[in-house]
Write a protein that holds these residues in place. Structure first.
Motif, PDB file in Angstrom:
ATOM      1  N   PRO A 243       0.868  -1.150   0.008  1.00 39.41           N
ATOM      2  CA  PRO A 243      -0.090  -0.012   0.059  1.00 39.41           C
ATOM      3  C   PRO A 243       1.012   1.316  -0.008  1.00 39.41           C
ATOM      4  N   ASN A 244       1.814   1.357   0.867  1.00 45.62           N
ATOM      5  CA  ASN A 244       2.785   2.472   0.990  1.00 45.62           C
ATOM      6  C   ASN A 244       3.480   2.626  -0.276  1.00 45.62           C
ATOM      7  N   LYS A 245       4.109   1.280  -0.663  1.00 43.72           N
ATOM      8  CA  LYS A 245       5.233   1.334  -1.924  1.00 43.72           C
ATOM      9  C   LYS A 245       4.479   1.819  -2.966  1.00 43.72           C
ATOM     10  N   TYR A 246       3.126   1.471  -3.396  1.00 38.07           N
ATOM     11  CA  TYR A 246       2.574   1.763  -4.592  1.00 38.07           C
ATOM     12  C   TYR A 246       1.547   2.989  -4.549  1.00 38.07           C
ATOM     13  N   GLY A 247       1.350   3.329  -3.205  1.00 40.63           N
ATOM     14  CA  GLY A 247       0.318   4.347  -3.003  1.00 40.63           C
ATOM     15  C   GLY A 247      -1.037   4.112  -3.396  1.00 40.63           C
ATOM     16  N   ILE A 248      -1.408   2.975  -2.820  1.00 36.41           N
ATOM     17  CA  ILE A 248      -2.867   2.370  -3.029  1.00 36.41           C
ATOM     18  C   ILE A 248      -3.343   2.138  -1.649  1.00 36.41           C
ATOM     19  N   GLU A 249      -4.813   2.752  -1.536  1.00 33.46           N
ATOM     20  CA  GLU A 249      -5.526   2.462  -0.452  1.00 33.46           C
ATOM     21  C   GLU A 249      -6.292   0.991  -0.441  1.00 33.46           C
ATOM     22  N   MET A 250      -6.094   0.004   0.613  1.00 35.68           N
ATOM     23  CA  MET A 250      -6.801  -1.074   0.647  1.00 35.68           C
ATOM     24  C   MET A 250      -8.268  -0.953   0.824  1.00 35.68           C
ATOM     25  N   ASN A 251      -8.924  -1.704   0.124  1.00 32.20           N
ATOM     26  CA  ASN A 251     -10.628  -1.476   0.578  1.00 32.20           C
ATOM     27  C   ASN A 251     -11.147  -2.811   1.523  1.00 32.20           C
ATOM     28  N   LEU A 252     -12.440  -2.755   1.513  1.00 34.08           N
ATOM     29  CA  LEU A 252     -12.958  -3.983   2.158  1.00 34.08           C
ATOM     30  C   LEU A 252     -12.536  -5.304   1.610  1.00 34.08           C
ATOM     31  N   ASP A 253     -12.619  -5.287   0.255  1.00 34.48           N
ATOM     32  CA  ASP A 253     -12.258  -6.724  -0.324  1.00 34.48           C
ATOM     33  C   ASP A 253     -10.966  -7.128  -0.242  1.00 34.48           C
ATOM     34  N   SER A 254      -9.951  -5.860  -0.080  1.00 36.59           N
ATOM     35  CA  SER A 254      -8.566  -6.237   0.170  1.00 36.59           C
ATOM     36  C   SER A 254      -8.365  -6.993   1.674  1.00 36.59           C
ATOM     37  N   TYR A 255      -9.132  -6.169   2.452  1.00 40.91           N
ATOM     38  CA  TYR A 255      -8.934  -6.663   4.068  1.00 40.91           C
ATOM     39  C   TYR A 255      -9.359  -8.174   4.107  1.00 40.91           C
ATOM     40  N   ASN A 256     -10.615  -8.234   3.406  1.00 41.25           N
ATOM     41  CA  ASN A 256     -11.362  -9.827   3.599  1.00 41.25           C
ATOM     42  C   ASN A 256     -10.408 -10.811   3.039  1.00 41.25           C
ATOM     43  N   THR A 257      -9.742 -10.354   1.866  1.00 43.43           N
ATOM     44  CA  THR A 257      -8.885 -11.417   1.240  1.00 43.43           C
ATOM     45  C   THR A 257      -7.529 -11.647   1.930  1.00 43.43           C
ATOM     46  N   VAL A 258      -6.999 -10.802   2.855  1.00 37.53           N
ATOM     47  CA  VAL A 258      -6.059 -10.755   3.733  1.00 37.53           C
ATOM     48  C   VAL A 258      -6.419 -11.807   4.887  1.00 37.53           C
ATOM     49  N   LEU A 259      -7.607 -11.494   5.414  1.00 36.31           N
ATOM     50  CA  LEU A 259      -8.249 -12.466   6.384  1.00 36.31           C
ATOM     51  C   LEU A 259      -8.436 -13.975   6.084  1.00 36.31           C
ATOM     52  N   LYS A 260      -8.816 -14.020   4.773  1.00 37.01           N
ATOM     53  CA  LYS A 260      -8.982 -15.233   4.164  1.00 37.01           C
ATOM     54  C   LYS A 260      -7.742 -16.099   4.110  1.00 37.01           C
ATOM     55  N   ALA A 261      -6.453 -15.322   3.736  1.00 39.32           N
ATOM     56  CA  ALA A 261      -5.422 -15.908   3.695  1.00 39.32           C
ATOM     57  C   ALA A 261      -4.879 -16.370   5.391  1.00 39.32           C
ATOM     58  N   PHE A 262      -5.096 -15.554   6.194  1.00 40.14           N
ATOM     59  CA  PHE A 262      -4.657 -15.888   7.780  1.00 40.14           C
ATOM     60  C   PHE A 262      -5.628 -17.118   8.103  1.00 40.14           C
ATOM     61  N   SER A 263      -6.688 -16.992   7.627  1.00 39.33           N
ATOM     62  CA  SER A 263      -7.866 -18.134   8.180  1.00 39.33           C
ATOM     63  C   SER A 263      -7.360 -19.509   7.394  1.00 39.33           C
ATOM     64  N   GLN A 264      -7.115 -19.410   6.179  1.00 38.31           N
ATOM     65  CA  GLN A 264      -6.652 -20.842   5.415  1.00 38.31           C
ATOM     66  C   GLN A 264      -5.192 -21.210   6.030  1.00 38.31           C
ATOM     67  N   SER A 265      -4.357 -20.438   6.249  1.00 40.67           N
ATOM     68  CA  SER A 265      -2.956 -20.630   6.742  1.00 40.67           C
ATOM     69  C   SER A 265      -3.061 -21.348   8.183  1.00 40.67           C
ATOM     70  N   GLY A 266      -4.110 -21.250   9.123  1.00 35.26           N
ATOM     71  CA  GLY A 266      -3.934 -21.682  10.369  1.00 35.26           C
ATOM     72  C   GLY A 266      -3.687 -20.489  11.270  1.00 35.26           C
ATOM     73  N   SER A 267      -3.525 -19.379  10.925  1.00 35.57           N
ATOM     74  CA  SER A 267      -3.183 -18.153  11.610  1.00 35.57           C
ATOM     75  C   SER A 267      -4.260 -17.195  11.939  1.00 35.57           C
ATOM     76  N   SER A 268      -5.703 -17.748  12.193  1.00 41.29           N
ATOM     77  CA  SER A 268      -6.580 -17.058  12.265  1.00 41.29           C
ATOM     78  C   SER A 268      -6.497 -15.787  13.275  1.00 41.29           C
ATOM     79  N   SER A 269      -5.782 -15.987  14.428  1.00 39.83           N
ATOM     80  CA  SER A 269      -5.492 -15.004  15.392  1.00 39.83           C
ATOM     81  C   SER A 269      -4.957 -13.774  14.871  1.00 39.83           C
ATOM     82  N   SER A 270      -4.313 -13.764  13.803  1.00 47.41           N
ATOM     83  CA  SER A 270      -3.725 -12.647  13.105  1.00 47.41           C
ATOM     84  C   SER A 270      -4.629 -11.760  12.765  1.00 47.41           C
ATOM     85  N   GLY A 271      -5.982 -12.264  12.412  1.00 46.03           N
ATOM     86  CA  GLY A 271      -6.981 -11.454  11.908  1.00 46.03           C
ATOM     87  C   GLY A 271      -7.393 -10.452  12.807  1.00 46.03           C
ATOM     88  N   TYR A 272      -7.377 -10.583  14.240  1.00 45.92           N
ATOM     89  CA  TYR A 272      -7.643  -9.417  15.190  1.00 45.92           C
ATOM     90  C   TYR A 272      -6.660  -8.100  14.618  1.00 45.92           C
TER      91      TYR A 272
END
Length: 399
Positions: free
Chosen positions: A169-198
């Motif tokens: 986001p900082n490197k390319y000057g792009i603001e993440m949106n809701l879909d971005s955050y949800n996709t990151v949450l999905k990655a943590f969830s699928q990788s067994g790191s759901s606590s990182s979702g907090y």
């Protein structure tokens, strides 16, 4: 037509030859196919073809574009088959050559190419494509960033998701949106790191991005999968704090998760909660429960649930019937399996070859040969291309 003669396809009529020829040589055809027919025919050819080079020739001749959903499906099937063949050079060349097409020098196509590279497990090429966007004259926005995050999930490269989240986001000057955050949450969830979702939720709060039901549903599925039931309670509490009442989609996620953990009885308590709140369970709700109880061997409960959903005016999906027929056969209850199968076939839904073979053999084992023969007759009418296999099975039936 010379190309068609080399395809390993079943014998086809002159009409079908002309049909496929107009796909593979559209410029030479005096009567080119309409877009949808062309794309459907291309999809059929790609699905049946095994040779990687022929798959590429079909796709090139069909002049695919990601603007249309059917063409995106053809792209996806082609890339999957090429990846299965380990033909990664062809995938790279094929997608790169498309980026040179003026009509495809758009963020929409580049984002699609990024996702396809991820689907093929070629994550370095996905990053390369993202980095090269300016050279193509295409601006990077949150759309292509989201495609890159999703590409990492498809390739199961979850560490890269975290790097993108922290740096891009900082490197390319792009603001993440809701879909971005949800996709990151999905990655943590699928990788067994759901606590990182907090921490993701905290970042969303700082950025003024409000989580939605999907956000919390992803976390719930992750914590259930990790069997962190205390965190499940925390997430439900957070939903209350956001004044978000669990809808049927949230209940379905919880029911599915419990059934996967072989806790179908607990999942059914959630169905009771749905009904107590005067909400309407849908076919997905019942499908998870039917599959869950069937897998646990409680076939009587599964049959009751199918009847209950029909009585409540909820139309069963094909998955409900397919799961029930399969597990009833596994459990040796071939009469009930036949009844469920008949109901399914009346709706035009036929279980797969393996399940139907199991049912036919089961009926023969309980001396219901005529019922087995009748079943085979219906299958032969529905699937004429497999009629030969079923004739062989029918010939072995007792007289």
């Amino acid at each position: 037509m010379a190309f068609l003669s080399r395809l390993r396809l079943r014998p086809i009529s002159f009409h079908r030859c002309r049909f496929f020829s107009s796909i593979l040589s559209p410029e030479s055809s005096s009567n080119p196919l309409p877009y949808r027919e062309k794309s459907r025919a291309a999809l059929s050819l790609v699905k049946s073809e095994k040779d990687p080079q022929r798959i590429l020739e079909i796709c090139r001749a069909a002049a695919l574009t990601p603007e249309f959903n059917l063409d995106r499906i053809v792209f996806s099937v082609a890339i999957s088959k090429l990846a299965d063949s380990k033909d990664f050079d062809s995938i790279r060349h094929f997608l790169d050559e498309h980026k040179s097409r003026p009509d495809l020098q758009t963020e929409r196509f580049v984002s699609h190419a990024i996702v396809l590279f991820g689907q093929a497990g070629m994550i370095n090429d996905a990053f390369r494509t993202f980095e090269e966007m300016h050279q193509l004259g295409v601006d990077r926005t949150v759309r292509s960033l989201n495609a890159l995050i999703f590409s990492c999930i498809l390739s199961k490269n979850y560490k890269e998701v975290n790097r993108i989240f922290l740096e891009f986001p900082n490197k390319y000057g792009i603001e993440m949106n809701l879909d971005s955050y949800n996709t990151v949450l999905k990655a943590f969830s699928q990788s067994g790191s759901s606590s990182s979702g907090y921490s993701i939720l905290a970042e969303m709060d700082r950025k003024g991005v409000k989580p939605n039901a999907t956000s919390f549903g992803i976390l719930l599925a992750g914590f259930y999968n990790e069997e962190k039931y205390e965190d499940v309670g925390k997430v439900l509490k957070m939903m209350e704090e956001y004044k978000m009442q669990p809808g049927i989609s949230t209940y379905n996620i919880r029911i599915k998760s419990l059934c996967k953990l072989k806790k179908s009885s607990e999942a059914k308590l959630l169905l009771n909660s749905i009904l107590a709140r005067r909400m309407k369970p849908n076919s997905e709700t019942y499908s998870h429960l039917i599959h869950g109880f069937s897998k646990e061997g409680n076939l009587e409960e599964a049959k009751k649930l199918l009847k209950e959903m029909v009585d409540r005016g909820c139309k069963p999906s094909s998955d409900c019937y397919f799961a029930l027929v399969y597990f009833l056969c596994q459990g040796g209850d071939f009469e009930s399996a036949l009844q469920a199968c008949k109901e399914s076939m009346e709706k035009g839904w036929f279980p797969n070859f393996s399940t139907m073979t199991s049912l036919v053999n089961g009926l023969v084992s309980i001396s219901k040969v005529e019922e087995a023969r009748e079943l085979i007759g219906k299958i032969k009418v529905k699937f004429s291309k497999n009629a030969g296999s079923w004739k062989e099975i029918e010939a072995r039936l007792p007289r």
